[in-house]
Design a protein around this motif. Structure first.
Motif, PDB file in Angstrom:
ATOM      1  N   THR A  43      14.678  -0.746  11.831  1.00 11.90           N
ATOM      2  CA  THR A  43      14.123   0.443  11.180  1.00 11.90           C
ATOM      3  C   THR A  43      14.012   1.541  12.229  1.00 11.90           C
ATOM      4  O   THR A  43      14.507   1.402  13.346  1.00 11.90           O
ATOM      5  CB  THR A  43      12.754   0.143  10.526  1.00 11.90           C
ATOM      6  N   THR A  83       5.688  -1.656   9.071  1.00 14.75           N
ATOM      7  CA  THR A  83       4.759  -1.587   7.934  1.00 14.75           C
ATOM      8  C   THR A  83       4.567  -0.160   7.429  1.00 14.75           C
ATOM      9  O   THR A  83       4.009   0.031   6.350  1.00 14.75           O
ATOM     10  CB  THR A  83       3.390  -2.205   8.286  1.00 14.75           C
ATOM     11  N   HIS A  87      12.146   2.555   4.950  1.00 13.31           N
ATOM     12  CA  HIS A  87      13.353   1.736   4.819  1.00 13.31           C
ATOM     13  C   HIS A  87      13.512   0.794   6.004  1.00 13.31           C
ATOM     14  O   HIS A  87      13.041   1.082   7.106  1.00 13.31           O
ATOM     15  CB  HIS A  87      14.601   2.621   4.721  1.00 13.31           C
ATOM     16  N   CYS A 136      17.072  -1.891   2.550  1.00 16.07           N
ATOM     17  CA  CYS A 136      15.937  -2.015   1.634  1.00 16.07           C
ATOM     18  C   CYS A 136      14.966  -0.849   1.744  1.00 16.07           C
ATOM     19  O   CYS A 136      14.805  -0.252   2.812  1.00 16.07           O
ATOM     20  CB  CYS A 136      15.157  -3.294   1.934  1.00 16.07           C
ATOM     21  N   ARG A 138      11.008  -0.295   1.505  1.00 13.54           N
ATOM     22  CA  ARG A 138       9.775  -1.093   1.562  1.00 13.54           C
ATOM     23  C   ARG A 138       8.996  -0.845   0.287  1.00 13.54           C
ATOM     24  O   ARG A 138       8.595   0.277   0.000  1.00 13.54           O
ATOM     25  CB  ARG A 138       8.957  -0.732   2.800  1.00 13.54           C
ATOM     26  N   ASN A 141       3.434  -3.963   1.070  1.00 15.20           N
ATOM     27  CA  ASN A 141       2.935  -4.790   2.175  1.00 15.20           C
ATOM     28  C   ASN A 141       1.864  -5.694   1.591  1.00 15.20           C
ATOM     29  O   ASN A 141       0.954  -5.212   0.905  1.00 15.20           O
ATOM     30  CB  ASN A 141       2.312  -3.935   3.276  1.00 15.20           C
ATOM     31  N   LEU A 150       6.358  -8.238   3.991  1.00 13.35           N
ATOM     32  CA  LEU A 150       6.980  -7.002   3.535  1.00 13.35           C
ATOM     33  C   LEU A 150       7.925  -7.333   2.391  1.00 13.35           C
ATOM     34  O   LEU A 150       8.854  -8.132   2.560  1.00 13.35           O
ATOM     35  CB  LEU A 150       7.741  -6.310   4.668  1.00 13.35           C
ATOM     36  N   GLY A 152      10.737  -5.974   0.005  1.00 13.42           N
ATOM     37  CA  GLY A 152      11.720  -4.899   0.034  1.00 13.42           C
ATOM     38  C   GLY A 152      12.583  -4.866  -1.206  1.00 13.42           C
ATOM     39  O   GLY A 152      13.044  -5.915  -1.671  1.00 13.42           O
TER      40      GLY A 152
END
Length: 178
Positions: A43, A83, A87, A136, A138, A141, A150, A152
């Motif tokens: 990320t 977190t 993406h 993905c 997110r 969480n 997480l 996704g």
């Protein structure tokens, strides 16, 4: 259960009388009986810098909608990046990419300077030549003990194939012949 399998099962049973450290090590060893694939997840951090880590907690959740999950230790140096980022990309490593797994499992070092990669959708780093990848968003969480799960939503995915990198009982493994 036969007498011999019963005694073998009892030999590995962990009791509540063990210290927390002994129980933790025994649990980790027992969980290690489950073979997993190896992924690197990438990320961007809050400063737009690439971040990546080796993960073997990756799993599918749903085909419709397309959802996957993985978990990150709350003490991880890249916890905030993953977190909070919108993406991430999951890279399923090939059998010959143990060096990539080891690189992204370590701390420090210029990880992205040692692998071939490019900016994918949303400028998220995408490693080259992996068995598969999942870009993905997110979705959620979920707090889970000392980790955060997480969830996704899979936006894009591709597979180039190849034998996967496998991890079992604390070691990298090869698939058995067909």
């Amino acid at each position: 259960m036969t007498a011999s399998s019963k005694s073998a099962a009892q030999a590995n049973t962990v009791s509540t009388e063990q210290s927390p450290a002994e129980r933790g090590r025994a649990l980790r060893d027992t969980l290690g009986q489950f073979a997993t694939g190896v992924t690197v997840i990438t990320t961007l951090d809050g400063n737009g810098q690439p971040v990546g880590m080796t993960v073997n907690s990756f799993n599918s959740v749903s085909l419709d909608p397309a959802l996957i999950l993985w978990s990150i230790d709350r003490g991880s140096m890249s916890y905030d990046a993953f977190t909070q980022s919108e993406h991430f990309v999951v890279h399923v490593l090939k059998g010959d990419q143990q060096h990539v797994s080891n690189l992204f499992a370590g701390r420090g070092a210029d990880k992205f300077g040692q692998v071939k990669w490019h900016s994918g959708p949303g400028n998220i780093p995408q490693l080259d030549d992996c068995a598969a990848l999942f870009h993905c968003r997110r979705a959620q969480n979920i707090e889970g003990g000392d980790h955060t799960i997480l969830l996704g939503e899979v936006l894009e995915f591709s597979a180039s194939g190849g034998e996967p990198l496998i991890f079992h009982r604390g070691r990298y493994r090869a698939l058995a012949g067909e």
